[in-house]
Scaffold this motif. Sequence first.
Motif, mmCIF file in Angstrom:
data_model
loop_
_atom_site.group_PDB
_atom_site.id
_atom_site.type_symbol
_atom_site.label_atom_id
_atom_site.label_comp_id
_atom_site.label_asym_id
_atom_site.label_seq_id
_atom_site.Cartn_x
_atom_site.Cartn_y
_atom_site.Cartn_z
ATOM 1 N N UNK A 197 0.827 -1.205 0.000
ATOM 2 C CA UNK A 197 0.000 0.000 0.000
ATOM 3 C C UNK A 197 0.862 1.257 0.000
ATOM 4 N N UNK A 198 1.977 1.207 0.738
ATOM 5 C CA UNK A 198 2.908 2.339 0.739
ATOM 6 C C UNK A 198 3.426 2.590 -0.676
ATOM 7 N N UNK A 199 3.754 1.515 -1.376
ATOM 8 C CA UNK A 199 4.244 1.637 -2.742
ATOM 9 C C UNK A 199 3.216 2.272 -3.662
ATOM 10 N N UNK A 200 1.931 1.921 -3.470
ATOM 11 C CA UNK A 200 0.875 2.484 -4.301
ATOM 12 C C UNK A 200 0.652 3.970 -4.011
ATOM 13 N N UNK A 201 0.841 4.375 -2.757
ATOM 14 C CA UNK A 201 0.612 5.770 -2.379
ATOM 15 C C UNK A 201 1.828 6.637 -2.677
ATOM 16 N N UNK A 202 3.024 6.037 -2.700
ATOM 17 C CA UNK A 202 4.244 6.818 -2.905
ATOM 18 C C UNK A 202 4.215 7.567 -4.244
ATOM 19 N N UNK A 203 3.685 6.940 -5.288
ATOM 20 C CA UNK A 203 3.614 7.569 -6.600
ATOM 21 C C UNK A 203 2.776 8.836 -6.590
ATOM 22 N N UNK A 204 1.489 8.751 -6.201
ATOM 23 C CA UNK A 204 0.683 9.977 -6.177
ATOM 24 C C UNK A 204 1.196 11.010 -5.180
ATOM 25 N N UNK A 205 1.819 10.547 -4.083
ATOM 26 C CA UNK A 205 2.361 11.497 -3.106
ATOM 27 C C UNK A 205 3.511 12.304 -3.706
ATOM 28 N N UNK A 206 4.372 11.644 -4.465
ATOM 29 C CA UNK A 206 5.474 12.341 -5.122
ATOM 30 C C UNK A 206 4.943 13.322 -6.158
ATOM 31 N N UNK A 207 3.948 12.896 -6.940
ATOM 32 C CA UNK A 207 3.345 13.795 -7.924
ATOM 33 C C UNK A 207 2.651 14.973 -7.245
ATOM 34 N N UNK A 208 2.053 14.719 -6.092
ATOM 35 C CA UNK A 208 1.404 15.766 -5.300
ATOM 36 C C UNK A 208 2.419 16.837 -4.908
ATOM 37 N N UNK A 209 3.578 16.404 -4.442
ATOM 38 C CA UNK A 209 4.624 17.336 -4.023
ATOM 39 C C UNK A 209 5.153 18.140 -5.207
ATOM 40 N N UNK A 210 5.511 17.450 -6.291
ATOM 41 C CA UNK A 210 6.071 18.129 -7.463
ATOM 42 C C UNK A 210 5.036 19.067 -8.088
ATOM 43 N N UNK A 243 -1.268 12.187 -10.197
ATOM 44 C CA UNK A 243 -1.748 12.088 -8.812
ATOM 45 C C UNK A 243 -3.188 11.594 -8.771
ATOM 46 N N UNK A 244 -4.045 12.142 -9.649
ATOM 47 C CA UNK A 244 -5.453 11.748 -9.654
ATOM 48 C C UNK A 244 -5.622 10.282 -10.042
ATOM 49 N N UNK A 245 -4.929 9.867 -11.096
ATOM 50 C CA UNK A 245 -5.082 8.497 -11.591
ATOM 51 C C UNK A 245 -4.490 7.492 -10.618
ATOM 52 N N UNK A 246 -3.254 7.723 -10.166
ATOM 53 C CA UNK A 246 -2.630 6.804 -9.208
ATOM 54 C C UNK A 246 -3.320 6.860 -7.845
ATOM 55 N N UNK A 247 -3.758 8.056 -7.444
ATOM 56 C CA UNK A 247 -4.467 8.175 -6.162
ATOM 57 C C UNK A 247 -5.771 7.405 -6.178
ATOM 58 N N UNK A 284 -12.645 12.639 -5.461
ATOM 59 C CA UNK A 284 -12.011 11.731 -6.414
ATOM 60 C C UNK A 284 -12.459 10.290 -6.202
ATOM 61 N N UNK A 285 -12.730 9.912 -4.949
ATOM 62 C CA UNK A 285 -13.175 8.546 -4.660
ATOM 63 C C UNK A 285 -14.533 8.267 -5.298
ATOM 64 N N UNK A 286 -15.295 9.315 -5.554
ATOM 65 C CA UNK A 286 -16.667 9.153 -6.026
ATOM 66 C C UNK A 286 -16.846 9.411 -7.524
ATOM 67 N N UNK A 287 -15.828 9.974 -8.182
ATOM 68 C CA UNK A 287 -15.945 10.280 -9.608
ATOM 69 C C UNK A 287 -14.698 9.803 -10.336
ATOM 70 N N UNK A 288 -14.711 9.894 -11.665
ATOM 71 C CA UNK A 288 -13.547 9.519 -12.456
ATOM 72 C C UNK A 288 -12.479 10.607 -12.366
ATOM 73 N N UNK A 289 -11.215 10.263 -12.634
ATOM 74 C CA UNK A 289 -10.159 11.288 -12.624
ATOM 75 C C UNK A 289 -10.428 12.441 -13.586
ATOM 76 N N UNK A 290 -11.066 12.153 -14.738
ATOM 77 C CA UNK A 290 -11.361 13.210 -15.703
ATOM 78 C C UNK A 290 -12.401 14.170 -15.141
#
Length: 279
Positions: free
Chosen positions: A32-45, A128-132, A207-213
Amino acid sequence: MQWVVVGTAYCALVYLIGAKQLSFGRGISKEEFGKIFGPATMHAIGHIAANISFAAVAISLTHTVKTLEPAFNVILSRLILGEATPLPVMLSLLPIMVGVGLASAGELSFNWTGFISAMLSNLTFGFRAVWGKAAMTKTLSSTAVYAYTTLISMIVCLPFAIGMEGPQLQAGAAAAIAKVGEARFYGDLFMVGLLYHLYNQFAFNTLQRVSPVSHGVCNVVKRIVIIFSSVLFFNQVLTQQAMVGTVIALAGTWLYTDLSSKHKHKKPEAGGGGKPATA
């Protein structure tokens, strides 16, 4: 930087007082950490890039360029999640692109640093949206995903903040305190960080309730308010071309929302045996 520091402190405090469902929820596994690390990094950048753009060009231009976020989300949703966007809905994004182009070309404060930074923010927030979205599960809510996103973002940002701005932070803080006072300075830092965290937490809940688009398009509504508020509060001047481009981009957003809603509620045609037809 204060938005991830204050956000992490807020999540930790809420967790410690027992409201775990409003914070981290529970501990996470390595997977789970691995799955969150991607969107978290994109969030920061993404936030760093957006702030660079804010410093380089008018706030209204940055947010006009960022109306392109749904277009990035369409591509990334298709590539990563396998979610296809119907052609009419996809074509409705074209006015947004045209409007952004017009607004950018007609903006008095335009420069490539601000434009490229805003586009980088679009790309990273799309990831971030897609990976999150992919990181959210039945046992790990959007609130928990964003809490861990904030924590990881702080870990990612801290070395860069210390290395690049560390020597200047003390002098900059002293100058700001001398200008507005210590209570106002730290109070504003705290409130900006807290409100920014809560805004992004609510965005993840959406985001949990709708699509990333659709999530990207929802963000455009926020940008409408920010664009016109910046004109009023900061006395920013919009050229006629920039104003026309902004209106076209916002009209394109309305068109996307309308077509997307109609497609979502369109009933599938019945196939043989009364079962829905499959493609």
